[in-house]
Each structure stands twice: as structure tokens, then as C-alpha cells.
Scaffold this motif. Structure first.
Motif, PDB file in Angstrom:
ATOM      1  N   ALA A  27      57.744  66.576  39.963  1.00  0.00           N
ATOM      2  CA  ALA A  27      56.703  67.508  40.415  1.00  0.00           C
ATOM      3  C   ALA A  27      56.967  67.965  41.845  1.00  0.00           C
ATOM      4  O   ALA A  27      56.780  69.145  42.169  1.00  0.00           O
ATOM      5  CB  ALA A  27      55.330  66.851  40.311  1.00  0.00           C
ATOM      6  N   ASP A  28      57.407  67.049  42.711  1.00  0.00           N
ATOM      7  CA  ASP A  28      57.723  67.419  44.094  1.00  0.00           C
ATOM      8  C   ASP A  28      58.849  68.458  44.141  1.00  0.00           C
ATOM      9  O   ASP A  28      58.791  69.409  44.917  1.00  0.00           O
ATOM     10  CB  ASP A  28      58.139  66.189  44.908  1.00  0.00           C
ATOM     11  N   ILE A  29      59.854  68.279  43.295  1.00  0.00           N
ATOM     12  CA  ILE A  29      60.981  69.210  43.279  1.00  0.00           C
ATOM     13  C   ILE A  29      60.543  70.571  42.759  1.00  0.00           C
ATOM     14  O   ILE A  29      60.916  71.610  43.307  1.00  0.00           O
ATOM     15  CB  ILE A  29      62.153  68.647  42.451  1.00  0.00           C
ATOM     16  N   VAL A  30      59.738  70.574  41.694  1.00  0.00           N
ATOM     17  CA  VAL A  30      59.245  71.848  41.162  1.00  0.00           C
ATOM     18  C   VAL A  30      58.399  72.556  42.215  1.00  0.00           C
ATOM     19  O   VAL A  30      58.510  73.771  42.405  1.00  0.00           O
ATOM     20  CB  VAL A  30      58.454  71.638  39.848  1.00  0.00           C
ATOM     21  N   ALA A  31      57.590  71.796  42.944  1.00  0.00           N
ATOM     22  CA  ALA A  31      56.790  72.392  44.019  1.00  0.00           C
ATOM     23  C   ALA A  31      57.695  72.981  45.100  1.00  0.00           C
ATOM     24  O   ALA A  31      57.446  74.091  45.590  1.00  0.00           O
ATOM     25  CB  ALA A  31      55.850  71.347  44.614  1.00  0.00           C
ATOM     26  N   GLN A  32      58.743  72.264  45.458  1.00  0.00           N
ATOM     27  CA  GLN A  32      59.686  72.755  46.456  1.00  0.00           C
ATOM     28  C   GLN A  32      60.343  74.051  45.989  1.00  0.00           C
ATOM     29  O   GLN A  32      60.463  75.009  46.751  1.00  0.00           O
ATOM     30  CB  GLN A  32      60.752  71.697  46.739  1.00  0.00           C
ATOM     31  N   LEU A  33      60.746  74.078  44.714  1.00  0.00           N
ATOM     32  CA  LEU A  33      61.341  75.295  44.154  1.00  0.00           C
ATOM     33  C   LEU A  33      60.341  76.444  44.196  1.00  0.00           C
ATOM     34  O   LEU A  33      60.689  77.567  44.561  1.00  0.00           O
ATOM     35  CB  LEU A  33      61.791  75.052  42.713  1.00  0.00           C
ATOM     36  N   LEU A  35      57.733  76.908  46.155  1.00  0.00           N
ATOM     37  CA  LEU A  35      57.419  77.367  47.502  1.00  0.00           C
ATOM     38  C   LEU A  35      58.535  78.214  48.096  1.00  0.00           C
ATOM     39  O   LEU A  35      58.290  79.053  48.960  1.00  0.00           O
ATOM     40  CB  LEU A  35      57.125  76.174  48.412  1.00  0.00           C
ATOM     41  N   ASP A  36      59.764  77.991  47.637  1.00  0.00           N
ATOM     42  CA  ASP A  36      60.910  78.699  48.202  1.00  0.00           C
ATOM     43  C   ASP A  36      61.427  79.803  47.282  1.00  0.00           C
ATOM     44  O   ASP A  36      62.521  80.308  47.477  1.00  0.00           O
ATOM     45  CB  ASP A  36      62.044  77.701  48.499  1.00  0.00           C
TER      46      ASP A  36
END
Length: 148
Positions: A27-33, A35-36
Motif C-alpha cells: 500500500a505504501d508503494i502504491v501510494a508513492q506511485l 503521488l508521483d
């Protein structure tokens, strides 16, 4: 904005985390993707996730896998009545099936509908797609290990 290579690496990491059951990391990685990325990049993210799902399905089904080039098509079998009425699950399932059938126009239409439905449906749908593909990948690995 991150490069395509950096995004691809993150998608791979997110899939790996989801497959191993590390939902928080995924979930953190998907959020990072998210946001960017802009909408076009996130469509590419969804395509990449769906490609992993398609590969997992082909591994599981082998020669019995549907081949759209022969006129065969992947289909959704709704086991729980109303499951696809949920917009999050509906997006994930329909997007994956459209992608597996090589129907990028339909996949894009499902993506755009989820995007227009708002952040809750869109973010939830992308996460659900990742979860579903991780489950397919785990099943394909188990099938392969069992000699299938």
C-alpha cells in the motif's frame, strides 16, 4: 516525476510485497506511485499489474488458457452474487479481464470510470487489482510447485 524505470521497479516491489503478504508495504508503494504519477502514468501502472496477472493466469492454466487470437476469451465468473456490484472489486476484475483479452480500449474505459468515480473508488480499485493479481501469482506459484 520518477522515470519509467523507477516506476517499474516500484511496481515490481509492490507486487512482491503483496505476494508475500506485506500489505502495508504494498500500500505504501502504491501510494508513492500515485503521488508521483499523473493519470496516464497510473494507467501504465495498472497495465503493468494486469500483465503480471495475465502471466500468472497463463501459468496456472497452461495450454488450457483462453487465447483471444483463437477466438477464446477470459471471463469473470461471479461466485458471490453481487460481488461485482462493488465498484472497487468491479473495476479490478473487469480491468484485468479486459487487459487479458487484449482489449485495451475496454480496460482504459474501466480505468477512466474508476478515475471519474473519485479517489475512494480509484485508489481502492488499484489496490484491489494489486491484491487480486498477488493472489493469482501465489496460486500460479503453488500450481507450478505442485507440478502443474
Amino acid at each position: 516525476m520518477m522515470t519509467a524505470e523507477e516506476a517499474a521497479k516500484l511496481i515490481h516491489e509492490a507486487l512482491g510485497a503483496a505476494i508475500t503478504g506485506d500489505g502495508d508495504r504494498a500500500a505504501d508503494i502504491v501510494a508513492q506511485l500515485g503521488l508521483d504519477s499523473d493519470a496516464a502514468r497510473m494507467l501504465g501502472v495498472c497495465y503493468a499489474i494486469a500483465e503480471a496477472g495475465h502471466k500468472a493466469l497463463r501459468m496456472s492454466f497452461g495450454d488450457a488458457a483462453p487465447n483471444p487470437l483463437r477466438g477464446d476469451y477470459w471471463m469473470i465468473e461471479q461466485l458471490d452474487a453481487g460481488a461485482l456490484d462493488d465498484p472497487v472489486q468491479g473495476f479490478a476484475s473487469r480491468f484485468l479481464v479486459a487487459y487479458c483479452n487484449g482489449d485495451r480500449d475496454m480496460a482504459r474505459a474501466h480505468y477512466e470510470a474508476a478515475l471519474q468515480a473519485g479517489p475512494e473508488v480509484f485508489v481502492g480499485g488499484v489496490c484491489q487489482l494489486l491484491i487480486d493479481v498477488a493472489g493469482l501469482a501465489r496460486a500460479a506459484i503453488e500450481h507450478s510447485e505442485a507440478g502443474g
